[in-house]
Write a protein that holds these residues in place. Sequence first.
Motif, PDB file in Angstrom:
ATOM      1  N   ILE A  20       1.247  10.000   3.538  1.00  0.00           N
ATOM      2  CA  ILE A  20       1.175   8.548   3.723  1.00  0.00           C
ATOM      3  C   ILE A  20       1.047   8.219   5.210  1.00  0.00           C
ATOM      4  CG2 ILE A  20       2.498   6.390   3.502  1.00  0.00           C
ATOM      5  CD1 ILE A  20       3.514   7.426   0.817  1.00  0.00           C
ATOM      6  N   ARG A  76      -2.464   8.892   6.269  1.00  0.00           N
ATOM      7  CA  ARG A  76      -3.394   7.862   5.794  1.00  0.00           C
ATOM      8  C   ARG A  76      -3.264   6.577   6.608  1.00  0.00           C
ATOM      9  NH1 ARG A  76      -4.805   7.571  -0.558  1.00  0.00           N
ATOM     10  NH2 ARG A  76      -5.362   9.750  -0.809  1.00  0.00           N
ATOM     11  N   TRP A 114       0.969   4.174  -2.866  1.00  0.00           N
ATOM     12  CA  TRP A 114       0.779   5.608  -2.598  1.00  0.00           C
ATOM     13  C   TRP A 114       1.993   6.404  -3.061  1.00  0.00           C
ATOM     14  CZ3 TRP A 114      -1.513   4.483   2.915  1.00  0.00           C
ATOM     15  CH2 TRP A 114      -2.901   4.267   2.801  1.00  0.00           C
ATOM     16  N   HIS A 131       1.870   6.987  -6.570  1.00  0.00           N
ATOM     17  CA  HIS A 131       0.941   8.076  -6.901  1.00  0.00           C
ATOM     18  C   HIS A 131       1.445   9.426  -6.383  1.00  0.00           C
ATOM     19  CE1 HIS A 131      -1.866   4.744  -7.707  1.00  0.00           C
ATOM     20  NE2 HIS A 131      -2.357   5.588  -8.580  1.00  0.00           N
ATOM     21  N   ASP A 170     -10.228   3.975   0.177  1.00  0.00           N
ATOM     22  CA  ASP A 170      -9.200   5.005  -0.033  1.00  0.00           C
ATOM     23  C   ASP A 170      -8.035   4.806   0.927  1.00  0.00           C
ATOM     24  OD1 ASP A 170     -10.653   6.310  -1.987  1.00  0.00           O
ATOM     25  OD2 ASP A 170     -11.616   7.687  -0.579  1.00  0.00           O
ATOM     26  N   LEU A 198       2.315  10.519  -3.432  1.00  0.00           N
ATOM     27  CA  LEU A 198       1.899  11.066  -2.139  1.00  0.00           C
ATOM     28  C   LEU A 198       3.155  11.320  -1.304  1.00  0.00           C
ATOM     29  CD1 LEU A 198      -1.064  10.138  -2.796  1.00  0.00           C
ATOM     30  CD2 LEU A 198      -1.211   9.511  -0.407  1.00  0.00           C
ATOM     31  N   GLN A 216       0.827  -1.201   0.000  1.00  0.00           N
ATOM     32  CA  GLN A 216       0.000   0.000   0.000  1.00  0.00           C
ATOM     33  C   GLN A 216       0.872   1.267   0.000  1.00  0.00           C
ATOM     34  OE1 GLN A 216      -3.765   0.418   0.085  1.00  0.00           O
ATOM     35  NE2 GLN A 216      -2.647   2.102  -0.834  1.00  0.00           N
TER      36      GLN A 216
END
Length: 315
Positions: A82, A85, A72, A75, A123, A77, A68
């Motif tokens: 991170i 999240r 991220w 993408h 998400d 992030l 994960q």
Amino acid sequence: MGTDAEQHELDRGALMPIGRVVELVRRDHPTVTPSSLRFLEREGLLVPTRTPGGHRLYSEADVQRILQIKEWQAHRLSLTDIKQRLLDRDSLPDPTALTRSFLDQVFNGSVEAAGQTILAADDLGVPLHTLFGDVIEPALIEIGRGWQHGTVLVAQEKTVSELARDIIAELSLRHAAPDPQGPVVVAACVAGERHELGLRMIVGLLRADGYQVRYLGADVETGILLDAVRLHPPAAVLLSAPLGADAAPLEETIAALVRERGPSGLPHIIAGGRMAIRDPQRVSALGAIPVNGGGLRVVTQKVMRLLASNPIGGH
Ligand code: B12
């Protein structure tokens, strides 16, 4: 699409040394190295256990967490985002509480908020099989129980199942990762079967695992299924069949597939749903492989194993 041995390793909850974890994660993120995992640990994003000798050991949950984080990072992030999240994810309620809050929102709040509860969990990286198998499936079963006991109205039951359908569709699209070289699967509920959410979730999980699935939905006449099989010759056909005295739709569908492809060119015909649960012998006698029992997650694993052993276009 991992191997059986890998799946087994993950299934039995084995702890893995850093080299093995790097090997697994590299399949999706080739730049991962032992030092990048140690970096995540220094940043407080990961806490592997240690052997008495000090060697790091990682659980399946750690591997999922690393995957994960890497996604991220891909993408773009930031590390701060991170971390946030992961904190949000760690403070999410467990799947049972998520089911409860989903149903509470549907009945006492807003349908949209209930939907957002599940999408927000996605998400934050809650795995798709958890959302499908541990949150949505139990919610549907509970609704069925309420309906049976007269505490849930049909109107409420329909609201929940339609919402579940929307969520499953959204999540399936979000996670679809079709491999253009991968096997094709045709999936449908046979004529008369309107319970399609179980198969729809299985389809979503297969799509996330790289399969190209042609999903035809509920209550599909044999002729329509045959057209799909002609257009997209499949490695396997997944059928959902209802319980009831009338096995004709399943029988007719299987007979039509045999006529179309001949016994030697037949794809795996895998049948699930109420008939496969209550009368697997009958399903076998009709010429399909019954798959049942253990809930959505287990059923999907069984299907994936069968597909991996497929003689036609297998992988
Ligand atoms: C939502 C729902 C409906 C919706 C379906 C909407 C939709 N878009 O799918 C509607 C309103 C259409 C409906 C109608 C009916 N329903 Co209804 N329904 C349900 C409910 C609440 C949820 C179903 C569901 O999605 N469950 C969750 C999924 C994940 O579970 P599942 O479908 O069992 O799937 C699992 C396996 O079967 C397997 N599977 C399913 N398909 C496939 C295919 C393959 C290839 C594989 C490998 C596996 C597989 O995957 C899942 C793994 O756990 C259930 C309650 C319950 N306990 O399930 C009742 C329930 C299934 N319904 C029931 C009944 C009686 C009916 C009706 C006859 C009611 C009526 N009098 O009209 C009709 C029949 C319609 C028809 N012709 O098919 C009964 C069935 C009882 C029985 N003897 O089996 C249940 C159990 C309710 C109850 N407690 O009595 N229903």
